[in-house]
Structure formats: C-alpha cells, structure tokens
Design an enzyme around this catalytic site. Structure first.
Site, PDB file in Angstrom:
ATOM      1  N   HIS A 166       0.990  -0.949   0.338  1.00  0.00           N
ATOM      2  CA  HIS A 166       0.022   0.218   1.013  1.00  0.00           C
ATOM      3  C   HIS A 166       0.699   1.675  -0.262  1.00  0.00           C
ATOM      4  O   HIS A 166       0.293   2.379  -0.573  1.00  0.00           O
ATOM      5  CB  HIS A 166      -1.118   0.021   1.377  1.00  0.00           C
ATOM      6  CG  HIS A 166      -1.973  -0.565   1.053  1.00  0.00           C
ATOM      7  ND1 HIS A 166      -2.563  -0.601  -0.246  1.00  0.00           N
ATOM      8  CD2 HIS A 166      -2.393  -2.260   2.003  1.00  0.00           C
ATOM      9  CE1 HIS A 166      -3.494  -2.075   0.726  1.00  0.00           C
ATOM     10  NE2 HIS A 166      -3.613  -2.722   1.764  1.00  0.00           N
ATOM     11  N   ASP A 201      -2.791 -10.911  -2.520  1.00  0.00           N
ATOM     12  CA  ASP A 201      -2.558 -10.505  -0.701  1.00  0.00           C
ATOM     13  C   ASP A 201      -4.709  -9.631  -1.133  1.00  0.00           C
ATOM     14  O   ASP A 201      -5.423  -9.147  -2.274  1.00  0.00           O
ATOM     15  CB  ASP A 201      -2.422  -8.423  -0.593  1.00  0.00           C
ATOM     16  CG  ASP A 201      -2.462  -8.331   1.161  1.00  0.00           C
ATOM     17  OD1 ASP A 201      -1.904  -8.254   1.764  1.00  0.00           O
ATOM     18  OD2 ASP A 201      -3.177  -7.412   0.886  1.00  0.00           O
ATOM     19  N   HIS A 203      -6.529  -7.204  -0.478  1.00  0.00           N
ATOM     20  CA  HIS A 203      -6.257  -5.425  -0.998  1.00  0.00           C
ATOM     21  C   HIS A 203      -5.635  -5.668  -2.048  1.00  0.00           C
ATOM     22  O   HIS A 203      -4.286  -6.172  -1.876  1.00  0.00           O
ATOM     23  CB  HIS A 203      -5.572  -5.173   0.385  1.00  0.00           C
ATOM     24  CG  HIS A 203      -6.282  -5.139   1.493  1.00  0.00           C
ATOM     25  ND1 HIS A 203      -6.036  -6.460   3.165  1.00  0.00           N
ATOM     26  CD2 HIS A 203      -7.433  -4.947   2.616  1.00  0.00           C
ATOM     27  CE1 HIS A 203      -6.640  -6.225   4.002  1.00  0.00           C
ATOM     28  NE2 HIS A 203      -7.216  -5.278   3.813  1.00  0.00           N
ATOM     29  N   ASP A 290      -4.415 -12.775   3.537  1.00  0.00           N
ATOM     30  CA  ASP A 290      -5.894 -12.074   4.139  1.00  0.00           C
ATOM     31  C   ASP A 290      -6.589 -12.370   2.904  1.00  0.00           C
ATOM     32  O   ASP A 290      -8.001 -12.432   3.569  1.00  0.00           O
ATOM     33  CB  ASP A 290      -5.656 -10.434   4.467  1.00  0.00           C
ATOM     34  CG  ASP A 290      -4.913  -9.931   3.958  1.00  0.00           C
ATOM     35  OD1 ASP A 290      -4.877 -10.153   2.326  1.00  0.00           O
ATOM     36  OD2 ASP A 290      -4.545  -8.449   4.441  1.00  0.00           O
TER      37      ASP A 290
END
Ligand SMILES: [Zn+2]
Length: 347
Positions: A166, A201, A203, A290
C-alpha cells in the site's frame, strides 16, 4: 528456496489502529513473524539475515522527502510538547488518490503534524520508537531476496514485516511504509528488461500500481476483494489499465466478497496468462494471506490449501521468482498458508 528475515523487523509494535470510528487493537503484530518463521522451519528452509544491504534500493522507488520524514518522524515527534504515544496524523491534505500522479512535491510545511498528514495516508500507520528500524530491516530483507535471485537463485522468499504494497512513492498507508515489492521489482530491473508483479493479497496493491502505473517495463497484476466495499476503496478497479506508455501494463482482477479457492484459482490462471504474454525475465509475488477465511479483516474465504494452488500457478511461469510477504493477520492460519504456498511452488 532461499529465505530472508532480519530480527529487527519484530521491534515495530504499533499501539493504535482506527477502524470504523473506533480505536481497535493493531493487526500487524510482532507475533505474525513468529508464525511465519515457524512455517519456514517446518519446511526445513534455512533463514538468512540480510547483510551488506545499503539504502540505495529504496531511493529508486521512494521520494527523498518521504524517506527523510520516515527516518526522522519519531525524533521530531518526541520534541512536541504533550505528544501522544506514536506519530499519528490529525490533518490531511486534499489529494485525489488517482494513480496517474506518481508522487507529489515534498510537504510544504516543516511541522511534524503537517508532515504526518502529508506522508501518512490513514490511521493504520503509526510511527513508534522502533518503527523505522523495522521498516528499514523489512526492506533490506526484500533487497537481499532480490539480490539472491539476481545472483542466480531460482527463487527466494522475503519475510517482510511491516508489509509494503500500500505504500506509494511518497506516502505510507494500510500498515505499509516502504513498498518492498516495488523495491524488489526495481532491483530486478537492473538485469531484466521486463519484470512482472503478481499480487494476491486480499487488498488491492494500490501503492505498487501507482509506482509503476506509467511504466511499460513492469507489469502489475493484482487479485483482490472488490474495493467498492473494502480497503483501499479508491483504486483496484478493472478499468485501471495504466497510463501513457504504461497503458496495458496494469491488470486488476477484483473478486466478489465471499469468494473462495476456486474463484481465486480461476483469477490466478487469468493473471498468469497475462504475465506469460508479457514475456518477463523475472516475477515478484506479493504474497498476502488475508484472503484466508479466518482473517480478522478479511472478506474472502480461502483455506490454507488454496494458497498451494496459487504457488503452483506462480511456479508454472518458470521464471526467477522473488516472493515478498505482504499481509495476513490470522496468526493461527498464516503459517499453514505459507507452508501450502511454498509446497505448491515446489520449494
Ligand atoms: Zn492485505
């Protein structure tokens, strides 16, 4: 499979995390590393400490102003009268968040509160006394894995914590400070004309996307939960395909919330077809766990064994590969996820 980890990465111990209007317990806790290290031991993979890594690799990805902020923020913060537990922003500049703009100029104000709002994008990236040491060590771990592959290892795993995908060129967010995956891709570019990134991931890898959005030489592919109702919300859509000479070198594959292993595997197949068509000389896998069904901030429903299929897909590309650890917060599940991935990859 070579594997890298620096003990200093465990020192980062965030105390605060804001979620739906409440202060909740941080999710990127030091116990994550213990679970992942245990998984490597179960596979009898030696764990090497990065050595002789300097800071030049991160300079290739991040702006000077941001790096200066990260290195000095804690010391500046402790000079504030009545400062809180950690560097934590309370004011933010207006910024569209669109990936077309790779980086902003340096923060125009020199007050640490202004800089915290400029360089930290949300309330999940506090900076405590040991944060910079861990962030630096995490990035060095990634660079050491990249260098192992540059020097002829077939594959290397970087146990990075804090994670990185991120982090933008000039801003931390989502538990991430330095973009380890982007640093690895840039490092591999020293010898390789084209590098592909596969981010699995849960996200969207928004920082990585932005860093390479206008670049034709680094293909960024991200498989993630639909961002219309999930972090990072503002990017990760299928229509984001790159800009300028980077047009066509970004692929987002958002998944419906609730999706499990078969949906992920079908997306991974599409991703790998695109990567093979790009004809890269090296691959970076941004590996988050995740998407696991028990993840405390997750919305997908993978089981540990499903990560084995992702590993097999990645290996089928037959490329020198650096695997960079990203998220995954179910402490009792992430070790099994790593074992499954590496077994599927054929460590
Ligand atoms: Zn994540």
């Amino acid at each position: 499979m070579r594997a890298f980890y620096d003990v200093d990465q465990a020192a980062h111990d965030p105390q605060q995390y804001m979620r739906v209007g409440r202060l909740v317990s941080p999710k990127d806790v030091p116990e994550r590393t213990a679970a992942l290290l245990d998984a490597l031991r179960r596979l009898s993979i030696d764990i090497e400490a990065p050595s002789g890594v300097d800071g030049s690799a991160r300079v290739a990805v991040h702006t000077e102003g941001y790096l200066r902020f990260l290195a000095s923020a804690w010391e500046q913060w402790t000079r504030l009268p009545d400062h809180g537990l950690e560097v934590w922003p309370n004011t933010f500049p207006y910024w569209s968040g669109r990936p077309e703009h790779r980086a902003r100029p340096d923060c125009p104000a020199n007050h640490i509160v202004a800089q915290a709002g400029w360089y930290l994008g949300d309330l999940s990236v506090p900076i405590g006394p040991h944060t910079w040491a861990s962030v630096e060590a995490s990035c060095n771990t990634a660079v050491a894995a990249a260098d192992a592959v540059r020097h002829n290892a077939t594959a290397a795993y970087a146990l990075c914590r804090p994670p990185g995908h991120h982090a933008r060129a000039d801003r931390g967010s989502g538990f991430c400070y330095l973009n380890n995956t982007a640093v690895v891709a840039e490092r591999l570019r020293i010898e390789c004309e084209r590098v592909a990134i596969l981010d699995v991931d849960a996200h969207h890898g928004d920082g990585t996307q932005q860093i390479f959005y206008a670049r034709p030489d680094v293909l960024t592919v991200s498989i993630h939960a639909d961002p219309t109702r999930y972090y990072p919300f503002f990017t990760g859509y299928a229509a984001e395909t790159g800009v300028g000479s980077g047009e066509g070198a970004n692929l987002n594959l958002p998944l419906a919330h609730g999706s499990g292993g078969p949906v992920m595997d079908a997306a991974a197949e599409v991703a790998c077809e695109r990567i093979a068509g790009f004809d890269p000389q090296a691959l970076v896998v941004a590996l988050g766990f995740d998407a696991h069904a028990r993840d405390p901030i997750g919305v997908l429903t993978l089981e540990a064994s499903d990560f084995g299929h992702i590993g097999t897909r990645a290996r089928s590309l037959r490329l020198p590969t650096v695997i960079v650890q990203e998220g995954g917060y179910a402490i009792d599940a992430i070790g099994d996820c790593l074992v499954a991935f590496l077994e599927g990859f054929g460590h």
